[in-house]
Design an enzyme around this catalytic site. Structure first.
Site, PDB file in Angstrom:
ATOM      1  CG  ASN A 218      39.258  39.979  35.662  1.00 20.87           C
ATOM      2  OD1 ASN A 218      38.434  40.173  34.760  1.00 20.87           O
ATOM      3  ND2 ASN A 218      39.065  40.376  36.910  1.00 20.87           N
ATOM      4  CD1 TRP A 219      41.979  40.262  29.285  1.00 16.58           C
ATOM      5  CD2 TRP A 219      40.699  40.678  27.499  1.00 16.58           C
ATOM      6  NE1 TRP A 219      42.617  39.753  28.189  1.00 16.58           N
ATOM      7  CE2 TRP A 219      41.852  39.982  27.079  1.00 16.58           C
ATOM      8  CE3 TRP A 219      39.749  41.024  26.535  1.00 16.58           C
ATOM      9  CZ2 TRP A 219      42.082  39.648  25.743  1.00 16.58           C
ATOM     10  CZ3 TRP A 219      39.968  40.694  25.202  1.00 16.58           C
ATOM     11  CH2 TRP A 219      41.127  40.014  24.817  1.00 16.58           C
ATOM     12  CE  LYS A 220      40.031  43.796  37.377  1.00 14.78           C
ATOM     13  NZ  LYS A 220      40.290  44.498  38.609  1.00 14.78           N
TER      14      LYS A 220
ATOM     15  CG  HIS B 205      36.548  40.395  40.649  1.00 15.96           C
ATOM     16  ND1 HIS B 205      36.519  41.709  41.031  1.00 15.96           N
ATOM     17  CD2 HIS B 205      37.814  40.131  40.242  1.00 15.96           C
ATOM     18  CE1 HIS B 205      37.736  42.228  40.850  1.00 15.96           C
ATOM     19  NE2 HIS B 205      38.534  41.289  40.367  1.00 15.96           N
TER      20      HIS B 205
ATOM     21  CD  GLU C  86      36.959  45.164  39.903  1.00 18.76           C
ATOM     22  OE1 GLU C  86      36.621  44.700  38.800  1.00 18.76           O
ATOM     23  OE2 GLU C  86      38.145  45.468  40.176  1.00 18.76           O
TER      24      GLU C  86
ATOM     25  CD  GLU D 123      41.557  38.870  42.175  1.00 18.66           C
ATOM     26  OE1 GLU D 123      42.374  38.854  41.262  1.00 18.66           O
ATOM     27  OE2 GLU D 123      40.444  39.419  42.067  1.00 18.66           O
TER      28      GLU D 123
ATOM     29  N   GLY E 265      44.230  46.687  41.390  1.00 18.63           N
ATOM     30  CA  GLY E 265      44.282  47.893  40.566  1.00 18.63           C
ATOM     31  C   GLY E 265      44.965  49.072  41.235  1.00 18.63           C
TER      32      GLY E 265
ATOM     33  CB  SER F 199      49.050  45.272  42.186  1.00 17.27           C
ATOM     34  OG  SER F 199      48.037  46.266  42.253  1.00 17.27           O
TER      35      SER F 199
ATOM     36  N   GLY G 265      44.782  41.295  36.385  1.00 17.39           N
ATOM     37  CA  GLY G 265      43.898  42.315  35.814  1.00 17.39           C
ATOM     38  C   GLY G 265      44.647  43.184  34.829  1.00 17.39           C
ATOM     39  N   GLY G 266      45.039  44.374  35.272  1.00 17.75           N
ATOM     40  CA  GLY G 266      45.658  45.370  34.376  1.00 17.75           C
ATOM     41  C   GLY G 266      46.754  44.811  33.483  1.00 17.75           C
TER      42      GLY G 266
HETATM   43  P1  PGA Z   1      44.845  43.918  39.008  1.00 18.21           P
HETATM   44  O1  PGA Z   1      43.424  43.168  39.122  1.00 18.21           O
HETATM   45  O2  PGA Z   1      45.846  42.888  38.534  1.00 18.21           O
HETATM   46  O3  PGA Z   1      44.622  45.001  37.994  1.00 18.21           O
HETATM   47  O4  PGA Z   1      45.176  44.442  40.349  1.00 18.21           O
HETATM   48  C1  PGA Z   1      43.299  41.842  39.530  1.00 18.21           C
HETATM   49  C2  PGA Z   1      41.843  41.441  39.531  1.00 18.21           C
HETATM   50  O5  PGA Z   1      40.992  42.248  39.927  1.00 18.21           O
HETATM   51  O6  PGA Z   1      41.498  40.296  39.155  1.00 18.21           O
END
Ligand code: PGA
Length: 259
Positions: free
Chosen positions: A12-14, A99, A101, A171, A177, A215, A236-237
């Protein structure tokens, strides 16, 4: 003995990426993923403007691509929104919906997330339905209540056949993050709860892929993915670095072999 399911690792590149960097990353991931066995599937969910780029660089390879949200509508006067069918026109396979967010910053309700999952399915995309509790909710013992309600909202909207076509990602909001992943046992406990909830909808629904996100990194991926109800990860990251992302994909291979 838990049923052996194929692993799935999705990036997930966001809101990250630029054309030149994306090219390097996508080519490296595509190249690296060629060496993975068939029972580990890989995808990347990119910002919408980069869908054509993902399509042109990934088509014909073994990495699927997708989007991070879709509109709850199919078309119309909804400035700024992107319909699932539009993403499908660029070969997308996945659409993340719900998600945390989106739930937090765009006030998406369980009902909205359910409609988005339905729109994705209608367009032939696989919705990756995200659920997860905040730290406050965990500390007050409400994790199962929260993630159960988030999942139920989607299952209530979908037919049994459609429910069997989704992916669910657990999640925990406090792990996203932050560098502070859930422990493998904490994640497994919630996954087992979600699996039981899915089972109430039918046998095929019980075996949908259940991903963990929050994470995930090369150092913790194998232990997480070795849990009986963890079928892979939403990353994500670490999905922005080809070596880390591919190491996480390799951890999925190792976890499969070790089971
Ligand atoms: P993260 O994000 O791996 O950076 O914690 C995961 C996500 O929000 O899908």
């Amino acid at each position: 003995m838990a049923k052996q399911r194929a692993k799935l690792v999705v990036g997930n590149w966001k809101m990250h990426g630029r054309l030149a960097d994306n090219r390097v990353l996508l080519q490296a991931v595509s190249h690296g993923a060629n060496d993975l066995p068939d029972d580990v599937r890989v995808g990347v969910c990119v910002p919408c403007p980069y869908l054509p780029q993902a399509q042109s660089l990934l088509e014909g390879g073994c990495v699927a691509w997708g989007v991070q949200d879709v509109s709850a509508h199919t078309q119309g006067a909804y400035t700024g929104e992107v319909a699932a069918e539009m993403a499908a026109e660029f070969g997308a396979s996945f659409a993340i919906v719900g998600h945390s967010e989106r739930r937090a910053y765009h006030r998406e309700s369980g009902e909205t997330v359910a409609v988005k999952a339905q729109r994705a399915l209608e367009a032939g995309l696989t919705p990756i339905v995200c659920v997860g509790e905040t730290l406050d909710e965990r500390e007050s013992g409400k994790t199962e209540q929260i993630v159960g309600a988030q999942l139920d909202a989607v299952l209530a909207k979908l037919s049994v056949e459609d429910s069997a076509r989704i992916v669910v990602a657990y999640e925990p909001v406090w792990a996203i993050g932050t560098g502070k992943s859930a422990t493998a046992q904490q994640a497994q406990d919630v996954h087992a709860f979600l699996r039981a909830r899915l089972a109430t909808k039918g046998d095929d629904v019980e075996s949908v892929p259940l991903l963990y996100g929050g994470s995930v990194k090369p150092e913790n991926a194998e232990e997480l993915f070795s849990q009986p109800d963890i079928d892979g990860g939403l990353i994500g990251g670490a999905s922005l670095k080809d070596k880390d992302f591919l190491a996480i994909c390799s951890a999925a291979v190792a976890a499969t072999a070790a089971r």
